[in-house]
Design a protein around this motif. Structure first.
Motif, short mmCIF file in Angstrom:
data_model
loop_
_atom_site.label_atom_id
_atom_site.label_comp_id
_atom_site.label_asym_id
_atom_site.label_seq_id
_atom_site.Cartn_x
_atom_site.Cartn_y
_atom_site.Cartn_z
N VAL A 67 1.56 5.95 18.40
CA VAL A 67 1.86 4.51 18.45
C VAL A 67 0.59 3.71 18.24
O VAL A 67 0.59 2.70 17.51
N THR A 68 -0.51 4.14 18.85
CA THR A 68 -1.79 3.45 18.67
C THR A 68 -2.20 3.46 17.20
O THR A 68 -2.63 2.43 16.66
N GLN A 69 -2.05 4.60 16.55
CA GLN A 69 -2.38 4.69 15.13
C GLN A 69 -1.50 3.76 14.29
O GLN A 69 -1.97 3.08 13.37
N MET A 70 -0.20 3.73 14.63
CA MET A 70 0.72 2.86 13.88
C MET A 70 0.32 1.40 14.06
O MET A 70 0.32 0.62 13.09
N VAL A 71 -0.01 1.02 15.29
CA VAL A 71 -0.41 -0.37 15.55
C VAL A 71 -1.69 -0.69 14.79
O VAL A 71 -1.82 -1.77 14.19
N GLU A 72 -2.66 0.25 14.81
CA GLU A 72 -3.91 0.02 14.09
C GLU A 72 -3.65 -0.14 12.59
O GLU A 72 -4.25 -1.01 11.93
N GLU A 73 -2.76 0.69 12.03
CA GLU A 73 -2.44 0.58 10.61
C GLU A 73 -1.78 -0.77 10.31
O GLU A 73 -2.09 -1.42 9.31
N GLU A 74 -0.85 -1.19 11.18
CA GLU A 74 -0.19 -2.49 11.00
C GLU A 74 -1.21 -3.62 11.05
O GLU A 74 -1.16 -4.55 10.24
N MET A 75 -2.13 -3.55 12.02
CA MET A 75 -3.16 -4.59 12.14
C MET A 75 -4.04 -4.61 10.90
O MET A 75 -4.39 -5.68 10.39
N THR A 76 -4.39 -3.43 10.38
CA THR A 76 -5.19 -3.36 9.16
C THR A 76 -4.45 -4.00 7.99
O THR A 76 -5.02 -4.78 7.22
N GLN A 77 -3.16 -3.67 7.86
CA GLN A 77 -2.37 -4.26 6.78
C GLN A 77 -2.26 -5.78 6.93
O GLN A 77 -2.36 -6.51 5.94
N ILE A 78 -2.07 -6.24 8.16
CA ILE A 78 -1.98 -7.69 8.39
C ILE A 78 -3.30 -8.36 8.01
O ILE A 78 -3.30 -9.41 7.35
N MET A 79 -4.42 -7.75 8.41
CA MET A 79 -5.73 -8.33 8.07
C MET A 79 -5.94 -8.34 6.57
O MET A 79 -6.46 -9.32 6.00
N GLU A 80 -5.54 -7.25 5.89
CA GLU A 80 -5.68 -7.20 4.44
C GLU A 80 -4.82 -8.29 3.78
O GLU A 80 -5.25 -8.93 2.82
N MET A 81 -3.60 -8.48 4.31
CA MET A 81 -2.74 -9.52 3.76
C MET A 81 -3.34 -10.90 4.01
O MET A 81 -3.28 -11.78 3.14
N GLU A 82 -3.94 -11.12 5.20
CA GLU A 82 -4.59 -12.40 5.48
C GLU A 82 -5.71 -12.66 4.49
O GLU A 82 -5.86 -13.78 3.98
N VAL A 83 -6.52 -11.62 4.23
CA VAL A 83 -7.62 -11.78 3.27
C VAL A 83 -7.07 -12.11 1.89
O VAL A 83 -7.56 -13.02 1.21
N ALA A 84 -6.03 -11.41 1.47
CA ALA A 84 -5.45 -11.64 0.14
C ALA A 84 -4.90 -13.07 0.05
O ALA A 84 -5.10 -13.76 -0.96
#
Length: 125
Positions: free
Chosen positions: A70-87
């Motif tokens: 679950v921690t890994q999934m949350v970290e991946e989601e957060m990474t994707q959200i941050m990447e989307m914010e940057v884009a």
């Protein structure tokens, strides 16, 4: 007659002794059986304790594994959200730059139109 009485008494004594011996033997057998039953109960209790301990350890291990996933999934989601914010931020910045360039171009065109209009007015007069 006395002899018969003595023989009967002896036989009765022998039977009583035999009955006492049987009672003692049965008592000993019951004691052994009860001791064995207690030993079996203790062994079963120890086995149950081992099995329950193993089950608890497995449950704890599974919980830890699930927590890690679950921690890994949350970290991946957060990474994707941050990447989307940057884009999105980059897209907005590009849009702002394009808007500014268009404003400059439009302003320059308006200035050219004003100059040309003035020149036409001067030429017509």
């Amino acid at each position: 007659m006395v002899m018969v009485e003595v023989m009967v008494e002896v036989e009765m004594e022998v039977e009583v002794i035999q009955m006492v011996e049987v009672v003692v033997a049965v008592t000993e057998i019951v004691e052994v059986a009860m001791t064995q039953m207690v030993e079996v109960e203790v062994a079963v209790a120890e086995m149950v304790e081992v099995v329950v301990t193993q089950m608890v350890e497995k449950v704890v291990t599974l919980m830890v594994e699930v927590e890690v996933e679950v921690t890994q999934m949350v970290e991946e989601e957060m990474t994707q959200i941050m990447e989307m914010e940057v884009a999105v931020t980059q897209m907005v910045e590009v849009e702002v730059e394009v808007t500014l360039m268009v404003e400059v171009e439009v302003t320059q065109l308006v200035e050219v139109v004003v100059v040309v209009t003035h020149m036409v007015e001067v030429a017509v007069d």
